[in-house]
Design a protein around this motif. Structure first.
Motif, PDB file in Angstrom:
ATOM      1  N   LEU A  77       1.021  -1.127   0.094  1.00  0.00           N
ATOM      2  CA  LEU A  77       0.063   0.383  -0.124  1.00  0.00           C
ATOM      3  C   LEU A  77       0.687   1.527  -0.007  1.00  0.00           C
ATOM      4  O   LEU A  77       0.694   2.462  -0.238  1.00  0.00           O
ATOM      5  CB  LEU A  77      -1.171  -0.110   1.728  1.00  0.00           C
ATOM      6  CG  LEU A  77      -1.905  -0.882   0.908  1.00  0.00           C
ATOM      7  CD1 LEU A  77      -2.911  -1.271   2.444  1.00  0.00           C
ATOM      8  CD2 LEU A  77      -3.220   0.036   0.192  1.00  0.00           C
ATOM      9  N   ALA A  78       1.442   0.914   0.605  1.00  0.00           N
ATOM     10  CA  ALA A  78       2.990   2.804   0.713  1.00  0.00           C
ATOM     11  C   ALA A  78       3.067   2.805  -0.760  1.00  0.00           C
ATOM     12  O   ALA A  78       3.915   3.832  -0.904  1.00  0.00           O
ATOM     13  CB  ALA A  78       4.002   2.180   1.696  1.00  0.00           C
ATOM     14  N   ASP A  79       2.799   1.969  -1.355  1.00  0.00           N
ATOM     15  CA  ASP A  79       3.605   2.434  -2.945  1.00  0.00           C
ATOM     16  C   ASP A  79       2.905   2.882  -4.208  1.00  0.00           C
ATOM     17  O   ASP A  79       2.542   3.892  -4.760  1.00  0.00           O
ATOM     18  CB  ASP A  79       4.118   0.734  -4.247  1.00  0.00           C
ATOM     19  CG  ASP A  79       5.128   0.130  -3.487  1.00  0.00           C
ATOM     20  OD1 ASP A  79       6.531   0.642  -2.077  1.00  0.00           O
ATOM     21  OD2 ASP A  79       5.758  -0.807  -3.104  1.00  0.00           O
ATOM     22  N   GLN A  80       1.717   2.916  -3.282  1.00  0.00           N
ATOM     23  CA  GLN A  80       0.023   3.432  -3.474  1.00  0.00           C
ATOM     24  C   GLN A  80       0.365   4.887  -3.615  1.00  0.00           C
ATOM     25  O   GLN A  80      -1.424   5.460  -3.264  1.00  0.00           O
ATOM     26  CB  GLN A  80      -1.006   2.425  -4.179  1.00  0.00           C
ATOM     27  CG  GLN A  80      -0.276   1.471  -4.580  1.00  0.00           C
ATOM     28  CD  GLN A  80      -2.243   0.082  -4.141  1.00  0.00           C
ATOM     29  OE1 GLN A  80      -2.627   0.841  -3.570  1.00  0.00           O
ATOM     30  NE2 GLN A  80      -1.431  -0.350  -4.999  1.00  0.00           N
ATOM     31  N   GLY A  81       0.815   5.243  -2.069  1.00  0.00           N
ATOM     32  CA  GLY A  81       0.238   6.638  -1.158  1.00  0.00           C
ATOM     33  C   GLY A  81       0.022   5.867  -0.090  1.00  0.00           C
ATOM     34  O   GLY A  81      -1.155   7.277   0.366  1.00  0.00           O
ATOM     35  N   VAL A  82      -0.876   5.171  -0.136  1.00  0.00           N
ATOM     36  CA  VAL A  82      -1.455   4.448   1.008  1.00  0.00           C
ATOM     37  C   VAL A  82      -0.506   3.958   2.368  1.00  0.00           C
ATOM     38  O   VAL A  82       0.682   2.922   2.468  1.00  0.00           O
ATOM     39  CB  VAL A  82      -2.223   3.813   1.099  1.00  0.00           C
ATOM     40  CG1 VAL A  82      -2.863   3.771   2.190  1.00  0.00           C
ATOM     41  CG2 VAL A  82      -3.324   4.172   0.213  1.00  0.00           C
ATOM     42  N   TYR A  83      -0.588   4.647   4.135  1.00  0.00           N
ATOM     43  CA  TYR A  83       0.906   4.114   4.331  1.00  0.00           C
ATOM     44  C   TYR A  83      -0.735   3.684   5.929  1.00  0.00           C
ATOM     45  O   TYR A  83      -1.963   4.369   5.725  1.00  0.00           O
ATOM     46  CB  TYR A  83       0.757   5.769   5.102  1.00  0.00           C
ATOM     47  CG  TYR A  83       1.940   6.338   3.884  1.00  0.00           C
ATOM     48  CD1 TYR A  83       3.491   5.152   4.146  1.00  0.00           C
ATOM     49  CD2 TYR A  83       1.839   6.741   3.096  1.00  0.00           C
ATOM     50  CE1 TYR A  83       4.036   5.807   3.157  1.00  0.00           C
ATOM     51  CE2 TYR A  83       2.635   6.833   2.428  1.00  0.00           C
ATOM     52  CZ  TYR A  83       3.745   6.496   2.033  1.00  0.00           C
ATOM     53  OH  TYR A  83       4.446   6.955   0.878  1.00  0.00           O
ATOM     54  N   VAL A  84      -0.014   2.881   6.686  1.00  0.00           N
ATOM     55  CA  VAL A  84      -0.963   1.991   7.592  1.00  0.00           C
ATOM     56  C   VAL A  84      -0.455   2.664   9.459  1.00  0.00           C
ATOM     57  O   VAL A  84       1.234   2.210   9.259  1.00  0.00           O
ATOM     58  CB  VAL A  84      -0.843   0.856   7.212  1.00  0.00           C
ATOM     59  CG1 VAL A  84      -1.870   0.092   8.129  1.00  0.00           C
ATOM     60  CG2 VAL A  84      -1.246   0.304   6.297  1.00  0.00           C
ATOM     61  N   PHE A  85      -1.260   3.086  10.074  1.00  0.00           N
ATOM     62  CA  PHE A  85      -0.483   3.309  11.102  1.00  0.00           C
ATOM     63  C   PHE A  85      -1.662   2.777  12.019  1.00  0.00           C
ATOM     64  O   PHE A  85      -2.859   2.475  12.258  1.00  0.00           O
ATOM     65  CB  PHE A  85      -0.612   4.827  12.052  1.00  0.00           C
ATOM     66  CG  PHE A  85       0.415   5.932  10.575  1.00  0.00           C
ATOM     67  CD1 PHE A  85       1.859   5.778  11.346  1.00  0.00           C
ATOM     68  CD2 PHE A  85      -0.009   6.593   9.943  1.00  0.00           C
ATOM     69  CE1 PHE A  85       2.429   6.361  10.657  1.00  0.00           C
ATOM     70  CE2 PHE A  85       0.954   7.106   8.929  1.00  0.00           C
ATOM     71  CZ  PHE A  85       2.270   7.221   8.876  1.00  0.00           C
ATOM     72  N   ASP A  86      -0.799   2.060  13.469  1.00  0.00           N
ATOM     73  CA  ASP A  86      -1.448   1.475  14.573  1.00  0.00           C
ATOM     74  C   ASP A  86      -1.314   2.951  15.576  1.00  0.00           C
ATOM     75  O   ASP A  86      -1.094   3.267  16.034  1.00  0.00           O
ATOM     76  CB  ASP A  86      -0.455   0.928  15.658  1.00  0.00           C
ATOM     77  CG  ASP A  86      -0.646  -0.896  15.163  1.00  0.00           C
ATOM     78  OD1 ASP A  86      -1.250  -1.134  14.041  1.00  0.00           O
ATOM     79  OD2 ASP A  86       0.703  -1.395  14.926  1.00  0.00           O
ATOM     80  N   VAL A  87      -3.216   2.821  15.812  1.00  0.00           N
ATOM     81  CA  VAL A  87      -2.933   4.231  16.794  1.00  0.00           C
ATOM     82  C   VAL A  87      -4.484   4.110  17.649  1.00  0.00           C
ATOM     83  O   VAL A  87      -4.680   2.245  17.890  1.00  0.00           O
ATOM     84  CB  VAL A  87      -4.643   4.797  15.721  1.00  0.00           C
ATOM     85  CG1 VAL A  87      -3.952   5.739  14.949  1.00  0.00           C
ATOM     86  CG2 VAL A  87      -5.008   4.148  15.219  1.00  0.00           C
ATOM     87  N   PRO A  88      -4.995   4.751  18.901  1.00  0.00           N
ATOM     88  CA  PRO A  88      -5.381   4.009  20.063  1.00  0.00           C
ATOM     89  C   PRO A  88      -6.337   3.714  19.547  1.00  0.00           C
ATOM     90  O   PRO A  88      -7.743   4.806  18.413  1.00  0.00           O
ATOM     91  CB  PRO A  88      -5.428   5.418  20.832  1.00  0.00           C
ATOM     92  CG  PRO A  88      -4.025   5.722  20.524  1.00  0.00           C
ATOM     93  CD  PRO A  88      -3.364   5.898  18.370  1.00  0.00           C
ATOM     94  N   VAL A  89      -7.837   3.094  20.087  1.00  0.00           N
ATOM     95  CA  VAL A  89      -8.800   2.514  20.178  1.00  0.00           C
ATOM     96  C   VAL A  89      -9.769   4.081  20.043  1.00  0.00           C
ATOM     97  O   VAL A  89     -10.758   3.950  19.395  1.00  0.00           O
ATOM     98  CB  VAL A  89      -9.492   1.601  20.782  1.00  0.00           C
ATOM     99  CG1 VAL A  89     -10.397   1.642  20.825  1.00  0.00           C
ATOM    100  CG2 VAL A  89      -8.280  -0.222  20.850  1.00  0.00           C
ATOM    101  N   SER A  90      -9.055   5.164  20.457  1.00  0.00           N
ATOM    102  CA  SER A  90      -9.923   6.515  20.948  1.00  0.00           C
ATOM    103  C   SER A  90      -9.701   7.429  20.058  1.00  0.00           C
ATOM    104  O   SER A  90     -11.278   8.135  19.767  1.00  0.00           O
ATOM    105  CB  SER A  90      -9.946   6.526  22.326  1.00  0.00           C
ATOM    106  OG  SER A  90      -8.973   6.903  22.787  1.00  0.00           O
TER     107      SER A  90
END
Length: 152
Positions: A77-90
């Motif tokens: 996905l990073a190659d397509q310009g989409v980055y994934v992050f772990d975030v708090p549930v809130s």
């Protein structure tokens, strides 16, 4: 009050410091005052107002992005310009957008989130539950990139 008497310096110690200063004798380690450096103050004064404001905003949202989510799918996905992050549930989408824009100095076009419920697990007779999680898929505007694996 007697409680605070133990925090006061004895008069004899202050007199010995004054005598040593008058006679030119070097002070012991306890009697010396700690040295303060003016270099950090100079650097802080030289920074522009815009940089200070950006640091304040990025500090406000520092706890929103827990870590980049590392997986094969996230790399594709990073190659397509989409980055994934772990975030708090809130965390919500607006906070995630502001956090990515302030920390990485990029423009975000779309934020999508995915929640996972903590599954019930049993180990023998002991039953428990895994933690719930949330990850955010952040799509950047064209021309913007984030280097998440810098120095690896």
């Amino acid at each position: 009050m007697a409680l605070f008497d133990r925090f006061k310096k004895p008069k004899a110690a202050t007199k010995s410091i004054q005598k040593a200063a008058v006679q030119g004798a070097p002070l012991s380690r306890k009697e010396q005052k700690p040295k303060t450096e003016a270099a950090p103050a100079k650097l802080a004064a030289e920074r522009s107002e815009e940089t200070k404001a950006a640091d304040i905003v990025s500090a406000r949202y520092a706890g929103i992005l827990l870590k980049p989510h590392v997986s094969e799918k996230a790399a594709m996905l990073a190659d397509q310009g989409v980055y994934v992050f772990d975030v708090p549930v809130s965390a919500n989408k607006v906070e995630i957008r502001k956090a990515v824009e302030s920390v990485y100095r990029v423009d975000v076009s779309i934020v999508r989130t995915q929640r996972g419920a903590g599954k019930r697990v049993a180990r023998g007779r002991i039953a428990g539950q895994r933690n719930a999680w949330k990850k955010a898929l952040v799509k950047l505007k064209k021309g913007h990139t984030i280097n998440l694996v810098e120095g690896v």
